[in-house]
Design an enzyme around this catalytic site. Structure first.
Site, mmCIF file in Angstrom:
data_model
loop_
_atom_site.group_PDB
_atom_site.id
_atom_site.type_symbol
_atom_site.label_atom_id
_atom_site.label_comp_id
_atom_site.label_asym_id
_atom_site.label_seq_id
_atom_site.Cartn_x
_atom_site.Cartn_y
_atom_site.Cartn_z
ATOM 1 N N HIS A 186 179.184 -25.263 97.166
ATOM 2 C CA HIS A 186 180.299 -24.467 96.674
ATOM 3 C C HIS A 186 181.239 -25.261 95.764
ATOM 4 C CE1 HIS A 186 178.796 -21.584 99.544
ATOM 5 N NE2 HIS A 186 179.470 -20.687 98.846
ATOM 6 N N TYR A 202 188.998 -14.295 95.244
ATOM 7 C CA TYR A 202 188.003 -14.565 96.279
ATOM 8 C C TYR A 202 188.110 -16.023 96.719
ATOM 9 C CZ TYR A 202 183.265 -14.658 98.358
ATOM 10 O OH TYR A 202 182.191 -14.787 99.198
ATOM 11 N N TYR A 221 176.611 -27.117 102.653
ATOM 12 C CA TYR A 221 177.219 -25.844 102.291
ATOM 13 C C TYR A 221 178.469 -26.075 101.419
ATOM 14 C CZ TYR A 221 179.138 -21.160 102.635
ATOM 15 O OH TYR A 221 179.633 -19.926 102.328
#
Length: 108
Positions: free
Chosen positions: A22, A41, A18
């Site tokens: 990213h 964000y 994961y």
């Protein structure tokens, strides 16, 4: 601009992958987020898989609807769904739990 915080649970056995995904978020995904109204964000990940997200937007519902209308978001969510627990197979961006803001230190 409104501030929003949310949480999800990443599967502990998929944390490394994961994080790796990213490190190089697709440029077209980043552009779509900006165009849809997602600002400042950030994602934060605890070692047990607790994922905390922070985003600023004039209207998060509208920003989510705008993202849902994009093809790149459909592809991204399809790839990310397998990383999460407790979403019952739903897309992560439709499954996060918003957290209420209880304090904010105002700038002078």
């Amino acid at each position: 601009m409104q501030r929003y915080c949310f949480c999800l649970q990443v599967r502990p056995d998929r944390l490394d992958e994961y994080v790796e995904r990213h490190r190089d978020v697709w440029p077209e995904m980043q552009a779509a987020l900006r165009e849809a109204g997602w600002h400042n964000y950030s994602l934060f990940l605890r070692d047990d898989g607790l994922l905390i997200g922070y985003v600023e937007s004039p209207d998060l519902d509208a920003a989510q609807r705008a993202m849902a209308a994009t093809e790149v978001n459909a592809r991204w969510q399809a790839e990310m769904t397998e990383f999460f627990q407790g979403t019952d197979g739903a897309a992560p961006d439709e499954s996060f739990q918003l957290l209420p803001e209880i304090f904010h230190l105002q700038e002078d």
